[in-house]
Design a protein around this motif. Structure first.
Motif, PDB file in Angstrom:
ATOM      1  N   VAL A   1       1.080  14.190  -2.542  1.00 22.40           N
ATOM      2  CA  VAL A   1       1.695  13.056  -1.857  1.00 22.40           C
ATOM      3  C   VAL A   1       2.415  13.500  -0.590  1.00 22.40           C
ATOM      4  O   VAL A   1       2.486  12.754   0.389  1.00 22.40           O
ATOM      5  CB  VAL A   1       2.658  12.322  -2.808  1.00 22.40           C
ATOM      6  N   SER A   2       2.941  14.724  -0.564  1.00 18.49           N
ATOM      7  CA  SER A   2       3.717  15.210   0.574  1.00 18.49           C
ATOM      8  C   SER A   2       2.843  15.524   1.779  1.00 18.49           C
ATOM      9  O   SER A   2       3.120  15.085   2.903  1.00 18.49           O
ATOM     10  CB  SER A   2       4.508  16.465   0.180  1.00 18.49           C
ATOM     11  N   ASN A   3       1.762  16.307   1.576  1.00 15.90           N
ATOM     12  CA  ASN A   3       0.943  16.714   2.726  1.00 15.90           C
ATOM     13  C   ASN A   3      -0.399  15.987   2.805  1.00 15.90           C
ATOM     14  O   ASN A   3      -1.229  16.300   3.666  1.00 15.90           O
ATOM     15  CB  ASN A   3       0.725  18.226   2.723  1.00 15.90           C
ATOM     16  N   LYS A   4      -0.615  15.033   1.881  1.00 15.05           N
ATOM     17  CA  LYS A   4      -1.818  14.181   1.901  1.00 15.05           C
ATOM     18  C   LYS A   4      -3.113  14.972   1.690  1.00 15.05           C
ATOM     19  O   LYS A   4      -4.198  14.544   2.100  1.00 15.05           O
ATOM     20  CB  LYS A   4      -1.920  13.392   3.209  1.00 15.05           C
TER      21      LYS A   4
ATOM     22  N   ILE B   1       0.846  -1.197   0.000  1.00 12.36           N
ATOM     23  CA  ILE B   1       0.000   0.000   0.000  1.00 12.36           C
ATOM     24  C   ILE B   1       0.880   1.246   0.000  1.00 12.36           C
ATOM     25  O   ILE B   1       1.806   1.370   0.799  1.00 12.36           O
ATOM     26  CB  ILE B   1      -0.947   0.008   1.214  1.00 12.36           C
ATOM     27  N   PHE B   2       0.587   2.171  -0.907  1.00  9.92           N
ATOM     28  CA  PHE B   2       1.296   3.441  -1.017  1.00  9.92           C
ATOM     29  C   PHE B   2       0.528   4.559  -0.323  1.00  9.92           C
ATOM     30  O   PHE B   2       1.109   5.403   0.364  1.00  9.92           O
ATOM     31  CB  PHE B   2       1.502   3.781  -2.499  1.00  9.92           C
ATOM     32  N   ALA B   3      -0.785   4.587  -0.493  1.00  9.50           N
ATOM     33  CA  ALA B   3      -1.611   5.620   0.132  1.00  9.50           C
ATOM     34  C   ALA B   3      -3.059   5.163   0.147  1.00  9.50           C
ATOM     35  O   ALA B   3      -3.505   4.397  -0.713  1.00  9.50           O
ATOM     36  CB  ALA B   3      -1.501   6.944  -0.624  1.00  9.50           C
ATOM     37  N   GLU B   4      -3.802   5.633   1.149  1.00 12.74           N
ATOM     38  CA  GLU B   4      -5.248   5.429   1.206  1.00 12.74           C
ATOM     39  C   GLU B   4      -5.905   6.801   1.221  1.00 12.74           C
ATOM     40  O   GLU B   4      -5.567   7.645   2.057  1.00 12.74           O
ATOM     41  CB  GLU B   4      -5.634   4.602   2.428  1.00 12.74           C
ATOM     42  N   ILE B   5      -6.817   7.023   0.293  1.00 14.73           N
ATOM     43  CA  ILE B   5      -7.357   8.361   0.065  1.00 14.73           C
ATOM     44  C   ILE B   5      -8.868   8.336   0.201  1.00 14.73           C
ATOM     45  O   ILE B   5      -9.563   7.600  -0.515  1.00 14.73           O
ATOM     46  CB  ILE B   5      -6.966   8.882  -1.337  1.00 14.73           C
ATOM     47  N   ASP B   6      -9.393   9.146   1.114  1.00 11.10           N
ATOM     48  CA  ASP B   6     -10.841   9.304   1.250  1.00 11.10           C
ATOM     49  C   ASP B   6     -11.337  10.323   0.230  1.00 11.10           C
ATOM     50  O   ASP B   6     -10.653  11.295  -0.082  1.00 11.10           O
ATOM     51  CB  ASP B   6     -11.187   9.782   2.658  1.00 11.10           C
ATOM     52  N   GLY B   7     -12.541  10.086  -0.280  1.00 12.89           N
ATOM     53  CA  GLY B   7     -13.158  11.045  -1.191  1.00 12.89           C
ATOM     54  C   GLY B   7     -13.083  10.670  -2.661  1.00 12.89           C
ATOM     55  O   GLY B   7     -13.574  11.405  -3.513  1.00 12.89           O
ATOM     56  N   ILE B   8     -12.466   9.514  -2.977  1.00 11.74           N
ATOM     57  CA  ILE B   8     -12.364   9.063  -4.365  1.00 11.74           C
ATOM     58  C   ILE B   8     -12.935   7.655  -4.459  1.00 11.74           C
ATOM     59  O   ILE B   8     -12.515   6.764  -3.715  1.00 11.74           O
ATOM     60  CB  ILE B   8     -10.906   9.049  -4.871  1.00 11.74           C
ATOM     61  N   GLY B   9     -13.866   7.442  -5.350  1.00 11.53           N
ATOM     62  CA  GLY B   9     -14.414   6.118  -5.567  1.00 11.53           C
ATOM     63  C   GLY B   9     -14.108   5.605  -6.958  1.00 11.53           C
ATOM     64  O   GLY B   9     -13.939   6.387  -7.892  1.00 11.53           O
ATOM     65  N   SER B  10     -14.023   4.276  -7.109  1.00  3.70           N
ATOM     66  CA  SER B  10     -13.851   3.629  -8.423  1.00  3.70           C
ATOM     67  C   SER B  10     -12.698   4.232  -9.213  1.00  3.70           C
ATOM     68  O   SER B  10     -12.842   4.613 -10.375  1.00  3.70           O
ATOM     69  CB  SER B  10     -15.148   3.720  -9.232  1.00  3.70           C
TER      70      SER B  10
ATOM     71  N   GLU C   1       5.837  15.124 -10.210  1.00  9.14           N
ATOM     72  CA  GLU C   1       6.481  15.626  -9.001  1.00  9.14           C
ATOM     73  C   GLU C   1       5.734  15.074  -7.779  1.00  9.14           C
ATOM     74  O   GLU C   1       5.648  13.870  -7.615  1.00  9.14           O
ATOM     75  CB  GLU C   1       6.546  17.158  -9.038  1.00  9.14           C
ATOM     76  N   ASN C   2       5.159  15.920  -6.922  1.00 11.21           N
ATOM     77  CA  ASN C   2       4.463  15.414  -5.736  1.00 11.21           C
ATOM     78  C   ASN C   2       2.949  15.354  -5.907  1.00 11.21           C
ATOM     79  O   ASN C   2       2.229  15.088  -4.940  1.00 11.21           O
ATOM     80  CB  ASN C   2       4.791  16.278  -4.507  1.00 11.21           C
ATOM     81  N   LYS C   3       2.476  15.603  -7.110  1.00  6.72           N
ATOM     82  CA  LYS C   3       1.037  15.615  -7.359  1.00  6.72           C
ATOM     83  C   LYS C   3       0.616  14.330  -8.085  1.00  6.72           C
ATOM     84  O   LYS C   3       1.107  14.032  -9.173  1.00  6.72           O
ATOM     85  CB  LYS C   3       0.640  16.839  -8.185  1.00  6.72           C
ATOM     86  N   LEU C   4      -0.283  13.597  -7.440  1.00  2.91           N
ATOM     87  CA  LEU C   4      -0.816  12.386  -8.033  1.00  2.91           C
ATOM     88  C   LEU C   4      -2.227  12.682  -8.540  1.00  2.91           C
ATOM     89  O   LEU C   4      -3.117  13.024  -7.760  1.00  2.91           O
ATOM     90  CB  LEU C   4      -0.861  11.258  -7.000  1.00  2.91           C
ATOM     91  N   TYR C   5      -2.409  12.576  -9.852  1.00  2.00           N
ATOM     92  CA  TYR C   5      -3.705  12.832 -10.469  1.00  2.00           C
ATOM     93  C   TYR C   5      -4.442  11.498 -10.624  1.00  2.00           C
ATOM     94  O   TYR C   5      -3.884  10.522 -11.125  1.00  2.00           O
ATOM     95  CB  TYR C   5      -3.534  13.519 -11.821  1.00  2.00           C
ATOM     96  N   ILE C   6      -5.697  11.500 -10.206  1.00  4.37           N
ATOM     97  CA  ILE C   6      -6.492  10.275 -10.175  1.00  4.37           C
ATOM     98  C   ILE C   6      -7.857  10.559 -10.793  1.00  4.37           C
ATOM     99  O   ILE C   6      -8.507  11.547 -10.442  1.00  4.37           O
ATOM    100  CB  ILE C   6      -6.687   9.763  -8.734  1.00  4.37           C
TER     101      ILE C   6
END
Length: 280
Positions: free
Chosen positions: A43-46, A8-17, A25-30
């Protein structure tokens, strides 16, 4: 055989499917297949920032869009400072492409109905077997990955020359055979280009429908030669996960790392991002 390690790299609330990823850089686009937003996760400050990309007044940007109405954004493709977000084309209301400029934040909508109809005709694929799940743009060539989970198992890659996807001319289709699990062929769920090599993920799912989900039998990572479109390898990475998005993380010491996201096929607004490490 390539050895792999999944964590597991990160668990993010507020995103489904979650169905597509890109890291800059430090921005992960999903992107999610049932959302009106492009998600930007620091990714840095979650911290999670939601960028609205659909402006239909009937769509609630803060909630999951109903399956019958969702744009089914299955593709998050990067080229230079642009993100291309594509609908799967699996129904008539899933033919939208969003061109998002990472610098200017400009959003341009394109209707891919004509293009999708043209490439279906070229490959003799009907509506029930058309399901775009991944894309690569080189600046001169588009590669669209059809997930062959329909009854005719049309797993393969559409090749479209030129910069403008909306004006596709003389498209071609290359059938790709992927590994089987329990006599069910795995099918493309995403792909990226790294050092002139196509890295893809694929899932074996017990269904003959591009619309209805089935039991997950396992997922693979593999690579395809960009010039020959021949399969180099495919390695099983999970027995239970349905990974739908992949992006490059880093390479070092004969290892390459990717980030993966999965679609749990639920209404829960929570996504787990995985780190996949593979020995070269």
């Amino acid at each position: 055989m390539h050895s792999t390690h999944l964590e597991i790299f990160a668990e993010i609330d507020g995103i489904g499917s979650a169905s597509g990823l890109f890291l800059k850089e430090n921005k992960l686009y999903i992107i999610g297949d049932n959302s009106a937003n492009l998600n930007e996760f620091d990714v840095s400050n979650k911290q999670l920032n939601k960028i609205k990309i659909l402006f239909n007044k009937d769509l609630n940007a803060s909630q999951n869009i109903a399956k019958a109405d969702k744009p089914d954004f299955e593709v998050l493709c990067n080229y230079q400072d642009r993100l291309f977000i594509l609908g799967s084309g699996s129904t008539k209301n899933r033919n939208l492409m969003i061109d998002f400029n990472l610098k200017s934040k400009e959003i341009i909508e394109h209707d891919l109905t004509t293009v999708y109809n043209k490439i279906k005709t070229t490959a003799k694929i009907d509506d029930d077997n058309f399901n775009i799940e991944g894309a690569i743009f080189t600046g001169k060539l588009w590669l669209l990955f059809n997930r062959g989970n329909g009854i005719n198992a049309k797993n393969g890659i559409f090749l479209i020359k030129g910069e403008d996807l909306t004006n596709a001319d003389n498209p071609t289709f290359v059938r790709i055979n992927l590994p089987h699990i329990n006599h069910i062929e795995s099918t493309f769920t995403d792909a990226i280009l790294y050092k002139n090599e196509i890295f893809f993920i694929a899932t074996a799912e017990d269904t003959n429908s591009t619309y209805n989900d089935g039991a997950i039998l396992g997922s693979f990572i593999g690579s395809i030669n960009l010039q020959t479109l021949k399969l180099n390898f495919a390695t099983k990475i999970s027995d239970v996960n349905k990974f739908e998005g992949i992006c490059f993380l880093k390479e070092s010491n004969n290892k390459i790392e990717f980030l993966l996201c999965e679609d749990r096929d639920t209404e829960e607004l929570k996504s787990t991002i995985y780190r996949l490490t593979m020995n070269l």
